[in-house]
Each structure stands twice: as structure tokens, then as C-alpha cells.
Design a protein around this motif. Structure first.
Motif, PDB file in Angstrom:
ATOM      1  N   ASN A  18       0.822  -1.211   0.000  1.00 42.62           N
ATOM      2  CA  ASN A  18       0.000   0.000   0.000  1.00 42.62           C
ATOM      3  C   ASN A  18       0.856   1.261   0.000  1.00 42.62           C
ATOM      4  O   ASN A  18       0.509   2.247  -0.652  1.00 42.62           O
ATOM      5  CB  ASN A  18      -0.986  -0.013   1.173  1.00 42.62           C
ATOM      6  CG  ASN A  18      -2.201  -0.851   0.865  1.00 42.62           C
ATOM      7  OD1 ASN A  18      -3.041  -0.459   0.071  1.00 42.62           O
ATOM      8  ND2 ASN A  18      -2.277  -2.024   1.473  1.00 42.62           N
ATOM      9  N   TYR A  51      -5.859   2.053   4.240  1.00 42.72           N
ATOM     10  CA  TYR A  51      -5.483   0.661   4.499  1.00 42.72           C
ATOM     11  C   TYR A  51      -4.205   0.575   5.327  1.00 42.72           C
ATOM     12  O   TYR A  51      -4.076  -0.278   6.205  1.00 42.72           O
ATOM     13  CB  TYR A  51      -5.332  -0.125   3.199  1.00 42.72           C
ATOM     14  CG  TYR A  51      -6.609  -0.184   2.395  1.00 42.72           C
ATOM     15  CD1 TYR A  51      -7.849   0.026   2.994  1.00 42.72           C
ATOM     16  CD2 TYR A  51      -6.578  -0.412   1.044  1.00 42.72           C
ATOM     17  CE1 TYR A  51      -9.022  -0.013   2.258  1.00 42.72           C
ATOM     18  CE2 TYR A  51      -7.750  -0.454   0.290  1.00 42.72           C
ATOM     19  CZ  TYR A  51      -8.968  -0.248   0.913  1.00 42.72           C
ATOM     20  OH  TYR A  51     -10.114  -0.286   0.176  1.00 42.72           O
ATOM     21  N   GLN A 131     -10.177  -5.390   2.304  1.00 45.37           N
ATOM     22  CA  GLN A 131      -9.242  -4.523   1.581  1.00 45.37           C
ATOM     23  C   GLN A 131      -8.979  -5.077   0.192  1.00 45.37           C
ATOM     24  O   GLN A 131      -8.973  -4.331  -0.793  1.00 45.37           O
ATOM     25  CB  GLN A 131      -7.935  -4.363   2.355  1.00 45.37           C
ATOM     26  CG  GLN A 131      -8.045  -3.499   3.576  1.00 45.37           C
ATOM     27  CD  GLN A 131      -6.716  -3.274   4.268  1.00 45.37           C
ATOM     28  OE1 GLN A 131      -5.666  -3.767   3.831  1.00 45.37           O
ATOM     29  NE2 GLN A 131      -6.749  -2.539   5.365  1.00 45.37           N
TER      30      GLN A 131
END
Length: 153
Positions: A18, A51, A131
Motif C-alpha cells: 500500500n 489501508y 481490503q
């Protein structure tokens, strides 16, 4: 809640993919002049920041360090770093194709964690699956934008 070392490493991998995604979209924003793409890439970057926060909270609550550990899926998450350095062109289709390729890497990283034999509490598995699902939706959005560029205007 105390988590085993392998799960802490896997969560750190997800933080890194991420983080790489945020940096990749930052680069994509710099490379395009199209306001619709800038807005799309900013939204996806913000998504990954959320996230990262969620994953880091789990790491901190479990006694782990933020961004610690080595990588289970190592080379996969680094794809974003390569993509951000090697956008093949500055046109919409090239940028979107590069982003789609990197989104595939994010999907593989999440899939590797979910399919691993690492024991994890249901709440963490659910967080990761949610996610992954949202990232899949983002992937599909990038793909749709890219496919639209193939259609003669």
C-alpha cells in the motif's frame, strides 16, 4: 492480542504494497495532465493510506512495529516501485496500463496472504479480505479506463 511472527510479517507486506501504491499513484499524478486521471489516482492513493492506517493499527495493537519485518511476498510488492520508475509513456493508455499491472501485483500480494497457512484471527482475515475486495474494484476501474482508451474516438 499477540500475533505470531509470520502474520506480523504478512501484515507488514500489506503495509508495504500500500505504501508502494501511494508512491506509484503519486508518480502517475505527476505524469498526467488529465484532471479525471489525477482525481482517480488521488482517490486510490487515499484508499491505500486508509489501508495503511488500518493495518498499522493491527500491528501496533498486537505488539508489532509499524512497517517491521521482512517480506513474505518480497518481489511482488516491489513491482509498484518498478512501475513508478518506468512508466512507459506519458499518454493515458500507457499510464493506465502501468497502473493496472501494478494493481495486479497488489492483488497477488493480498491473495498470497489470504491463501497462506498462517493462522490469523477472523477479524484480521476479514480486514484483509475486505481490503482485497476494494482493491479489486479499484483494479477494475483502472482496467475500464484503460480499455476505454483502446476504443477509437
Amino acid at each position: 492480542m499477540q500475533l505470531n511472527e509470520k502474520l506480523l510479517e504478512a501484515l507488514s507486506d500489506l503495509v508495504r504494497i500500500n505504501q508502494d501504491r501511494v508512491e506509484g499513484y503519486k508518480k502517475a499524478i505527476e505524469l498526467t495532465e488529465d484532471t479525471d486521471l489525477k482525481a482517480l489516482f488521488q482517490r486510490m492513493s487515499d484508499e491505500s493510506r486508509t489501508y495503511i492506517d488500518q493495518l498499522n493499527n493491527v500491528l501496533l495493537e498486537s505488539g508489532g512495529d509499524v512497517g517491521q519485518g521482512s517480506s513474505i511476498s518480497g518481489k511482488i510488492y516491489r513491482t509498484w516501485m518498478g512501475v513508478k520508475a518506468t512508466f512507459s509513456g506519458h499518454d493515458r493508455q500507457s499510464i493506465l496500463s502501468s497502473c493496472e499491472y501494478a494493481e495486479d501485483a497488489a492483488q497477488r500480494t493480498y491473495e498470497d496472504v489470504l491463501r497462506s497457512s498462517i493462522p490469523m484471527p477472523y477479524s484480521i482475515r476479514e480486514l484483509i479480505a475486505n481490503q482485497k475486495g476494494a482493491l479489486r474494484s479499484s483494479h477494475d476501474t483502472v482496467k475500464t479506463y484503460r480499455d476505454l482508451e483502446k476504443i477509437p474516438h
